[in-house]
Scaffold this motif. Sequence first.
Motif, PDB file in Angstrom:
ATOM      1  N   UNK A  77      67.136  17.567  43.135  1.00  0.00           N
ATOM      2  CA  UNK A  77      68.502  17.569  42.619  1.00  0.00           C
ATOM      3  C   UNK A  77      68.802  16.374  41.733  1.00  0.00           C
ATOM      4  N   UNK A  78      67.841  15.970  40.908  1.00  0.00           N
ATOM      5  CA  UNK A  78      68.019  14.803  40.055  1.00  0.00           C
ATOM      6  C   UNK A  78      67.986  15.222  38.582  1.00  0.00           C
ATOM      7  N   UNK A  79      67.966  14.224  37.703  1.00  0.00           N
ATOM      8  CA  UNK A  79      67.981  14.514  36.276  1.00  0.00           C
ATOM      9  C   UNK A  79      66.626  15.049  35.824  1.00  0.00           C
ATOM     10  N   UNK A  80      66.639  16.213  35.194  1.00  0.00           N
ATOM     11  CA  UNK A  80      65.412  16.832  34.696  1.00  0.00           C
ATOM     12  C   UNK A  80      65.524  17.036  33.194  1.00  0.00           C
ATOM     13  N   UNK A  81      64.420  16.813  32.491  1.00  0.00           N
ATOM     14  CA  UNK A  81      64.376  17.002  31.046  1.00  0.00           C
ATOM     15  C   UNK A  81      63.137  17.811  30.686  1.00  0.00           C
ATOM     16  N   UNK A  82      63.169  18.522  29.567  1.00  0.00           N
ATOM     17  CA  UNK A  82      61.964  19.246  29.136  1.00  0.00           C
ATOM     18  C   UNK A  82      60.835  18.274  28.829  1.00  0.00           C
ATOM     19  N   UNK A  83      59.614  18.690  29.113  1.00  0.00           N
ATOM     20  CA  UNK A  83      58.452  17.866  28.796  1.00  0.00           C
ATOM     21  C   UNK A  83      57.510  17.730  29.965  1.00  0.00           C
ATOM     22  N   UNK A  84      56.406  17.054  29.704  1.00  0.00           N
ATOM     23  CA  UNK A  84      55.370  16.866  30.717  1.00  0.00           C
ATOM     24  C   UNK A  84      54.754  15.483  30.598  1.00  0.00           C
ATOM     25  N   UNK A  85      54.235  14.987  31.711  1.00  0.00           N
ATOM     26  CA  UNK A  85      53.342  13.825  31.708  1.00  0.00           C
ATOM     27  C   UNK A  85      51.946  14.374  31.963  1.00  0.00           C
ATOM     28  N   UNK A  86      51.088  14.291  30.963  1.00  0.00           N
ATOM     29  CA  UNK A  86      49.752  14.868  31.042  1.00  0.00           C
ATOM     30  C   UNK A  86      48.703  13.774  31.213  1.00  0.00           C
ATOM     31  N   UNK A  87      47.511  14.185  31.635  1.00  0.00           N
ATOM     32  CA  UNK A  87      46.426  13.224  31.824  1.00  0.00           C
ATOM     33  C   UNK A  87      45.230  13.591  30.961  1.00  0.00           C
ATOM     34  N   UNK A  98      30.472  -2.175  14.176  1.00  0.00           N
ATOM     35  CA  UNK A  98      30.938  -3.360  13.460  1.00  0.00           C
ATOM     36  C   UNK A  98      32.431  -3.544  13.722  1.00  0.00           C
ATOM     37  N   UNK A  99      32.911  -4.761  13.463  1.00  0.00           N
ATOM     38  CA  UNK A  99      34.330  -5.053  13.670  1.00  0.00           C
ATOM     39  C   UNK A  99      35.204  -4.177  12.777  1.00  0.00           C
ATOM     40  N   UNK A 100      36.398  -3.751  13.187  1.00  0.00           N
ATOM     41  CA  UNK A 100      37.009  -4.052  14.493  1.00  0.00           C
ATOM     42  C   UNK A 100      36.433  -3.150  15.579  1.00  0.00           C
ATOM     43  N   UNK A 101      36.230  -3.681  16.748  1.00  0.00           N
ATOM     44  CA  UNK A 101      35.606  -2.945  17.843  1.00  0.00           C
ATOM     45  C   UNK A 101      36.701  -2.208  18.647  1.00  0.00           C
ATOM     46  N   UNK A 102      37.334  -1.269  17.996  1.00  0.00           N
ATOM     47  CA  UNK A 102      38.469  -0.564  18.610  1.00  0.00           C
ATOM     48  C   UNK A 102      38.219   0.941  18.655  1.00  0.00           C
ATOM     49  N   UNK A 103      38.783   1.558  19.671  1.00  0.00           N
ATOM     50  CA  UNK A 103      38.785   3.015  19.821  1.00  0.00           C
ATOM     51  C   UNK A 103      40.231   3.447  20.008  1.00  0.00           C
ATOM     52  N   UNK A 104      40.712   4.329  19.151  1.00  0.00           N
ATOM     53  CA  UNK A 104      42.071   4.864  19.277  1.00  0.00           C
ATOM     54  C   UNK A 104      41.997   6.238  19.925  1.00  0.00           C
ATOM     55  N   UNK A 105      42.670   6.402  21.064  1.00  0.00           N
ATOM     56  CA  UNK A 105      42.587   7.673  21.779  1.00  0.00           C
ATOM     57  C   UNK A 105      43.348   8.758  21.027  1.00  0.00           C
ATOM     58  N   UNK A 106      43.031  10.000  21.340  1.00  0.00           N
ATOM     59  CA  UNK A 106      43.596  11.141  20.620  1.00  0.00           C
ATOM     60  C   UNK A 106      45.116  11.168  20.705  1.00  0.00           C
ATOM     61  N   UNK A 107      45.662  10.841  21.873  1.00  0.00           N
ATOM     62  CA  UNK A 107      47.107  10.929  22.079  1.00  0.00           C
ATOM     63  C   UNK A 107      47.766   9.554  22.089  1.00  0.00           C
ATOM     64  N   UNK A 160      43.738   8.152  30.708  1.00  0.00           N
ATOM     65  CA  UNK A 160      45.100   7.673  30.454  1.00  0.00           C
ATOM     66  C   UNK A 160      46.095   8.812  30.641  1.00  0.00           C
ATOM     67  N   UNK A 161      47.375   8.450  30.756  1.00  0.00           N
ATOM     68  CA  UNK A 161      48.467   9.412  30.768  1.00  0.00           C
ATOM     69  C   UNK A 161      49.165   9.415  29.419  1.00  0.00           C
ATOM     70  N   UNK A 162      49.665  10.602  29.025  1.00  0.00           N
ATOM     71  CA  UNK A 162      50.472  10.698  27.808  1.00  0.00           C
ATOM     72  C   UNK A 162      51.541  11.753  28.017  1.00  0.00           C
ATOM     73  N   UNK A 163      52.523  11.792  27.151  1.00  0.00           N
ATOM     74  CA  UNK A 163      53.658  12.691  27.328  1.00  0.00           C
ATOM     75  C   UNK A 163      53.731  13.724  26.220  1.00  0.00           C
ATOM     76  N   UNK A 164      54.366  14.865  26.546  1.00  0.00           N
ATOM     77  CA  UNK A 164      54.733  15.867  25.555  1.00  0.00           C
ATOM     78  C   UNK A 164      56.194  16.233  25.782  1.00  0.00           C
ATOM     79  N   UNK A 165      56.847  16.718  24.744  1.00  0.00           N
ATOM     80  CA  UNK A 165      58.277  17.030  24.826  1.00  0.00           C
ATOM     81  C   UNK A 165      58.538  18.457  25.275  1.00  0.00           C
TER      82      UNK A 165
END
Length: 242
Positions: A77-87, A98-107, A160-165
Motif C-alpha cells: 500500500x505504498x507509492x508505486x511507479x511504472x518501471x523496473x530495477x533490472x540486473x 592501452x590507456x584509458x583502461x576503462x570498460x563502459x557497461x551496456x546500461x 550491476x543493477x540498472x533501471x527502466x521506465x
Amino acid sequence: MINFGSGYLYGISTATNSTPRKFGTLQDVTFDFTFTTKELYGQQSFAVDVRRGEGKFTGKAKFANLSGGLVNDIFFGQNATPGLILSAIGESGTVPAATPYTVTVVNAATIDTDLGVVYATTGLPFTKVISNPATGQYAEANGVYTFSAGDAGIPVLIDYLYTTATGGTRIALTNQIMGTTPTFMAIFTAHVGPKVATLKLNQCTSTKLSFATKLEDYAIPEMDFSIMVDSSNTLGWISFAD
C-alpha cells in the motif's frame, strides 16, 4: 458439493476505484475459522457446557505468478511507479590494451548499483577502490569501470543493477507510521462442473508475505491475511451449492 483444484482468488484494494488483482497460477488457498472457548466443569471429568469466545478468521494463499500491482495494492500500500530495477549478471568486457583502461557497461546511462567485477578466466573478484586502481582493483562511476595497466587486455565479468521506465512496477518501501494498514476485499471461487463455491470477504489485511527460491524448482510466494468486519459489522458472504 465436492471441490477439486485450487480455485481462483482475487484481491481488490478498498481504496477508491481500485483495479481487481488476480492471484496468478494459484497453488492453494486455506481459510481457517478459530474460536477461543470456555468450558464449564462440575465434579466429573468432562465439561457440562462449552461456549465460544473470541473468533478469528484467517486465510493463506500460495501462488506462482507475482504481480507488482497485486503486491503493492494488497500488501504494501505504498507509492508505486511504472518501471523496473533490472540486473545484469556476468556482462562480459575486456580491459583495453592501452590507456584509458576503462570498460563502459551496456546500461551505463541508467546504472543503479555496482555489484562487483571478477576475472572471466578464474572467477576471482576484483577489489573496488575510489580511484587509481592497482592490479586486481577497479573503480566505478556512472557505469564506467576503470582498471589498472596491470590488467590490460584481461577479460572481465561485471554485475550491476540498472533501471527502466517501463515493463513493471517499482514500489518505494518507506518507513510508515505504525497502524498504517492496507485493506482489501478477497474473493475466492471454485468450480466443479456446474457447481460453484464462493467466499466474498469484505475487509482483509495481509499479515505476512513470504518469497523463497530453490534450486531446480519454482518460487511459490505465500501470503497470509486476516479477515475483519467492515463498517456494517459484516465479514462477507459464503456460498456453497447443494
